[in-house]
Design a protein around this motif. Structure first.
Motif, PDB file in Angstrom:
ATOM      1  N   ARG A   1      47.822  40.805  41.389  1.00 42.41           N
ATOM      2  CA  ARG A   1      48.238  40.050  40.387  1.00 42.41           C
ATOM      3  C   ARG A   1      48.364  39.025  39.566  1.00 42.41           C
ATOM      4  O   ARG A   1      48.300  38.463  38.060  1.00 42.41           O
ATOM      5  CB  ARG A   1      49.941  41.223  39.532  1.00 42.41           C
ATOM      6  CG  ARG A   1      49.358  41.592  37.835  1.00 42.41           C
ATOM      7  CD  ARG A   1      51.031  41.723  37.835  1.00 42.41           C
ATOM      8  NE  ARG A   1      50.386  43.378  37.846  1.00 42.41           N
ATOM      9  CZ  ARG A   1      51.380  44.426  38.148  1.00 42.41           C
ATOM     10  NH1 ARG A   1      52.577  44.997  38.175  1.00 42.41           N
ATOM     11  NH2 ARG A   1      51.095  46.075  38.663  1.00 42.41           N
ATOM     12  N   VAL A   2      49.375  38.621  39.727  1.00 44.24           N
ATOM     13  CA  VAL A   2      50.363  36.876  39.377  1.00 44.24           C
ATOM     14  C   VAL A   2      48.472  35.391  39.858  1.00 44.24           C
ATOM     15  O   VAL A   2      48.071  35.348  38.945  1.00 44.24           O
ATOM     16  CB  VAL A   2      50.277  35.863  40.805  1.00 44.24           C
ATOM     17  CG1 VAL A   2      50.930  34.294  40.589  1.00 44.24           C
ATOM     18  CG2 VAL A   2      52.106  37.512  41.007  1.00 44.24           C
ATOM     19  N   ARG A   3      47.810  36.077  40.830  1.00 42.13           N
ATOM     20  CA  ARG A   3      46.301  35.407  40.160  1.00 42.13           C
ATOM     21  C   ARG A   3      45.467  35.991  39.316  1.00 42.13           C
ATOM     22  O   ARG A   3      44.657  34.932  38.627  1.00 42.13           O
ATOM     23  CB  ARG A   3      45.518  36.085  42.527  1.00 42.13           C
ATOM     24  CG  ARG A   3      43.752  35.492  42.199  1.00 42.13           C
ATOM     25  CD  ARG A   3      43.659  35.569  43.413  1.00 42.13           C
ATOM     26  NE  ARG A   3      42.568  34.861  43.751  1.00 42.13           N
ATOM     27  CZ  ARG A   3      42.059  34.033  44.933  1.00 42.13           C
ATOM     28  NH1 ARG A   3      42.109  35.251  45.959  1.00 42.13           N
ATOM     29  NH2 ARG A   3      40.487  33.399  45.054  1.00 42.13           N
ATOM     30  N   SER A   4      45.382  37.165  39.097  1.00 41.49           N
ATOM     31  CA  SER A   4      44.355  37.699  37.967  1.00 41.49           C
ATOM     32  C   SER A   4      44.603  36.658  36.626  1.00 41.49           C
ATOM     33  O   SER A   4      44.352  36.481  35.834  1.00 41.49           O
ATOM     34  CB  SER A   4      44.234  38.757  37.673  1.00 41.49           C
ATOM     35  OG  SER A   4      43.717  39.375  38.551  1.00 41.49           O
ATOM     36  N   ILE A   5      46.567  36.957  36.161  1.00 38.37           N
ATOM     37  CA  ILE A   5      47.042  36.541  35.056  1.00 38.37           C
ATOM     38  C   ILE A   5      47.120  35.108  35.467  1.00 38.37           C
ATOM     39  O   ILE A   5      46.753  33.893  34.273  1.00 38.37           O
ATOM     40  CB  ILE A   5      48.271  36.479  35.830  1.00 38.37           C
ATOM     41  CG1 ILE A   5      49.363  37.434  35.376  1.00 38.37           C
ATOM     42  CG2 ILE A   5      49.330  35.788  34.080  1.00 38.37           C
ATOM     43  CD1 ILE A   5      50.052  38.675  35.351  1.00 38.37           C
ATOM     44  N   PHE A   6      46.289  33.797  36.432  1.00 40.24           N
ATOM     45  CA  PHE A   6      46.282  32.808  36.680  1.00 40.24           C
ATOM     46  C   PHE A   6      44.931  32.391  35.819  1.00 40.24           C
ATOM     47  O   PHE A   6      44.837  31.502  35.840  1.00 40.24           O
ATOM     48  CB  PHE A   6      46.527  32.059  38.207  1.00 40.24           C
ATOM     49  CG  PHE A   6      46.091  31.189  38.198  1.00 40.24           C
ATOM     50  CD1 PHE A   6      47.240  29.819  37.195  1.00 40.24           C
ATOM     51  CD2 PHE A   6      45.458  30.355  39.009  1.00 40.24           C
ATOM     52  CE1 PHE A   6      46.999  28.317  37.673  1.00 40.24           C
ATOM     53  CE2 PHE A   6      44.548  29.194  39.313  1.00 40.24           C
ATOM     54  CZ  PHE A   6      45.377  27.937  38.492  1.00 40.24           C
ATOM     55  N   ASP A   7      43.893  33.143  36.448  1.00 41.17           N
ATOM     56  CA  ASP A   7      42.604  33.050  35.986  1.00 41.17           C
ATOM     57  C   ASP A   7      42.435  33.514  34.608  1.00 41.17           C
ATOM     58  O   ASP A   7      41.491  32.679  34.642  1.00 41.17           O
ATOM     59  CB  ASP A   7      41.856  34.147  36.536  1.00 41.17           C
ATOM     60  CG  ASP A   7      41.723  34.033  38.295  1.00 41.17           C
ATOM     61  OD1 ASP A   7      41.996  32.531  38.831  1.00 41.17           O
ATOM     62  OD2 ASP A   7      41.261  35.148  38.969  1.00 41.17           O
ATOM     63  N   VAL A   8      43.088  34.339  33.855  1.00 38.58           N
ATOM     64  CA  VAL A   8      43.116  34.561  32.491  1.00 38.58           C
ATOM     65  C   VAL A   8      43.381  33.181  32.017  1.00 38.58           C
ATOM     66  O   VAL A   8      43.261  32.698  30.764  1.00 38.58           O
ATOM     67  CB  VAL A   8      43.904  35.675  31.888  1.00 38.58           C
ATOM     68  CG1 VAL A   8      43.948  35.755  30.816  1.00 38.58           C
ATOM     69  CG2 VAL A   8      43.448  36.928  33.208  1.00 38.58           C
ATOM     70  N   LEU A   9      44.511  32.515  32.180  1.00 41.60           N
ATOM     71  CA  LEU A   9      45.065  31.674  31.387  1.00 41.60           C
ATOM     72  C   LEU A   9      44.310  31.129  31.612  1.00 41.60           C
ATOM     73  O   LEU A   9      44.001  29.702  30.488  1.00 41.60           O
ATOM     74  CB  LEU A   9      46.056  31.529  32.390  1.00 41.60           C
ATOM     75  CG  LEU A   9      47.820  31.743  31.499  1.00 41.60           C
ATOM     76  CD1 LEU A   9      48.946  31.635  32.553  1.00 41.60           C
ATOM     77  CD2 LEU A   9      47.769  32.345  30.362  1.00 41.60           C
ATOM     78  N   LYS A  10      43.861  30.181  33.335  1.00 36.87           N
ATOM     79  CA  LYS A  10      42.818  29.298  32.536  1.00 36.87           C
ATOM     80  C   LYS A  10      42.342  29.392  32.591  1.00 36.87           C
ATOM     81  O   LYS A  10      41.254  28.118  31.542  1.00 36.87           O
ATOM     82  CB  LYS A  10      42.705  29.145  34.878  1.00 36.87           C
ATOM     83  CG  LYS A  10      41.414  27.928  35.047  1.00 36.87           C
ATOM     84  CD  LYS A  10      40.719  27.770  36.921  1.00 36.87           C
ATOM     85  CE  LYS A  10      40.400  28.831  36.897  1.00 36.87           C
ATOM     86  NZ  LYS A  10      39.848  29.040  38.228  1.00 36.87           N
ATOM     87  N   PHE A  11      40.940  30.561  31.662  1.00 39.54           N
ATOM     88  CA  PHE A  11      40.266  30.515  31.413  1.00 39.54           C
ATOM     89  C   PHE A  11      40.706  30.541  30.028  1.00 39.54           C
ATOM     90  O   PHE A  11      40.261  29.685  29.126  1.00 39.54           O
ATOM     91  CB  PHE A  11      39.240  31.797  31.725  1.00 39.54           C
ATOM     92  CG  PHE A  11      38.547  32.584  29.925  1.00 39.54           C
ATOM     93  CD1 PHE A  11      36.890  32.710  31.112  1.00 39.54           C
ATOM     94  CD2 PHE A  11      38.858  33.642  29.426  1.00 39.54           C
ATOM     95  CE1 PHE A  11      36.399  31.968  29.718  1.00 39.54           C
ATOM     96  CE2 PHE A  11      38.099  33.494  28.595  1.00 39.54           C
ATOM     97  CZ  PHE A  11      36.384  33.561  28.257  1.00 39.54           C
ATOM     98  N   LEU A  12      41.660  30.716  28.877  1.00 34.11           N
ATOM     99  CA  LEU A  12      42.198  31.246  28.004  1.00 34.11           C
ATOM    100  C   LEU A  12      42.158  29.080  27.532  1.00 34.11           C
ATOM    101  O   LEU A  12      41.733  28.540  26.745  1.00 34.11           O
ATOM    102  CB  LEU A  12      43.138  31.520  27.779  1.00 34.11           C
ATOM    103  CG  LEU A  12      43.054  33.029  27.609  1.00 34.11           C
ATOM    104  CD1 LEU A  12      44.485  33.188  27.255  1.00 34.11           C
ATOM    105  CD2 LEU A  12      42.206  33.285  26.256  1.00 34.11           C
ATOM    106  N   ILE A  13      42.543  28.809  28.301  1.00 33.88           N
ATOM    107  CA  ILE A  13      42.533  26.875  28.624  1.00 33.88           C
ATOM    108  C   ILE A  13      41.081  26.013  28.398  1.00 33.88           C
ATOM    109  O   ILE A  13      41.278  25.813  27.019  1.00 33.88           O
ATOM    110  CB  ILE A  13      43.864  26.500  29.781  1.00 33.88           C
ATOM    111  CG1 ILE A  13      45.228  26.836  29.565  1.00 33.88           C
ATOM    112  CG2 ILE A  13      43.823  24.537  29.322  1.00 33.88           C
ATOM    113  CD1 ILE A  13      46.226  26.725  30.681  1.00 33.88           C
ATOM    114  N   ILE A  14      40.617  26.721  28.997  1.00 34.95           N
ATOM    115  CA  ILE A  14      38.869  26.054  29.445  1.00 34.95           C
ATOM    116  C   ILE A  14      38.646  26.424  27.368  1.00 34.95           C
ATOM    117  O   ILE A  14      37.979  25.709  27.245  1.00 34.95           O
ATOM    118  CB  ILE A  14      38.189  26.406  30.028  1.00 34.95           C
ATOM    119  CG1 ILE A  14      39.110  25.835  31.339  1.00 34.95           C
ATOM    120  CG2 ILE A  14      36.910  25.566  30.280  1.00 34.95           C
ATOM    121  CD1 ILE A  14      38.323  26.602  32.909  1.00 34.95           C
ATOM    122  N   LEU A  15      38.734  27.500  27.143  1.00 43.34           N
ATOM    123  CA  LEU A  15      37.814  28.266  26.222  1.00 43.34           C
ATOM    124  C   LEU A  15      38.530  26.723  25.121  1.00 43.34           C
ATOM    125  O   LEU A  15      37.989  26.869  23.814  1.00 43.34           O
ATOM    126  CB  LEU A  15      38.580  29.580  25.526  1.00 43.34           C
ATOM    127  CG  LEU A  15      37.901  30.427  24.421  1.00 43.34           C
ATOM    128  CD1 LEU A  15      36.267  29.385  24.975  1.00 43.34           C
ATOM    129  CD2 LEU A  15      38.194  31.347  24.477  1.00 43.34           C
TER     130      LEU A  15
END
Length: 278
Positions: free
Chosen positions: A6-20
């Motif tokens: 779950r923590v890894r999924s949240i981190f991946d989502v945040l990373k995607f949003l920052i890149i976006l």
């Protein structure tokens, strides 16, 4: 285990949003130019961020006609291709001499060439134009190509030098034993192995030369020798500017090099990665 996922999924989502978000900031200026290229000048002035009330595709046809697009495109293409070809040929051979010949003077010349990269063009442009003007070498595309050779060689030699030093000398010695000359050994053995750095250099120099405005504006005077960047500049007058046509001209100018850079992007990354591994 589930908590870690779950923590890894949240981190991946945040990373995607920052890149976006950062990608949006990067793309936004170009998007504004494209949107305004379909507008009338009045619409651009009133609200440059709004969508056009009517998409004026005719802006592109009129801009291409006024800027003599195909002639300017040909000039830019010839200058870019010729400059890159000459830079690659001379720089690769120069770097080969610096890397393979253990002459004391080579170290001095290489140090001077590397140090020249920190000198800004703006500090030499006025003397440069004055000297070339006195020699009647202005308003000549080949003079411009010669200047690009001068300004682009140092960086190219610096890149090639590191790659050539990593190539085993035994490969060339074997070719020399088989009867090849040093010239043949370089072009048939060494240069093909320089493909990653050559591809990277071609793309970087293409972006630089194609998009350059300052140096052509100092050298090319007559309208028939203008590059795309110079042709675009003349949509901006002292007292009035046709922003709709100017934006359309800008899109026509940068579109070819954007397509090339997107297509060749994987080669830039591959060249940098292979250079790091070496």
């Amino acid at each position: 285990m589930k908590g870690n996922l779950r923590v890894r999924s949240i981190f991946d989502v945040l990373k995607f949003l920052i890149i976006l978000i950062f990608s949006s900031f990067y793309i936004l200026p170009f998007a504004i130019v494209v949107i305004n290229s379909f507008k009338k000048t009045g619409e651009v002035v009133l609200n440059p961020l709004a969508l056009p009330k009517e998409f004026k595709i005719s802006n592109y046809f009129e801009a291409a006609e006024r800027m003599n697009y195909f002639r300017s495109f040909f000039n830019t293409f010839v200058i870019t291709v010729a400059s890159i070809a000459i830079i690659v040929i001379f720089s690769s051979m120069t770097a080969y001499i610096f890397a393979r010949k253990k002459w004391s003077i080579n170290k001095i010349f290489f140090s001077i060439m590397a140090a020249s990269m920190i000198i800004p063009f703006q500090s030499v442009m006025i003397p440069l134009v004055k000297i070339y003007g006195s020699l009647n070498m202005l308003n000549n595309m080949w003079s411009l190509i010669y200047m690009y050779l001068g300004f682009g060689t140092a960086f190219a030699v610096f890149l090639y030098h590191g790659f050539i030093k990593s190539i085993p000398l035994e490969l060339e010695e074997a070719a020399l034993v088989d009867g090849a000359t040093t010239f043949q050994a370089f072009w048939k053995i060494v240069f093909p192995l320089l493909k990653p750095v050559t591809t990277t250099l071609i793309i970087l120099d293409a972006l630089w030369i194609w998009n350059d405005f300052l140096l052509p504006s100092l050298i090319l005077i007559s309208a028939e020798k203008r590059t795309l960047q110079l042709s675009t500049f003349y949509f901006y007058g002292t007292f009035t500017s046709n922003y709709g046509l100017a934006m359309a001209a800008l899109v026509l100018t940068v579109f070819p090099i954007i397509v090339v850079s997107l297509f060749m992007q994987k080669y830039i990354i591959a060249g940098i990665v292979r250079g790091a591994i070496r």
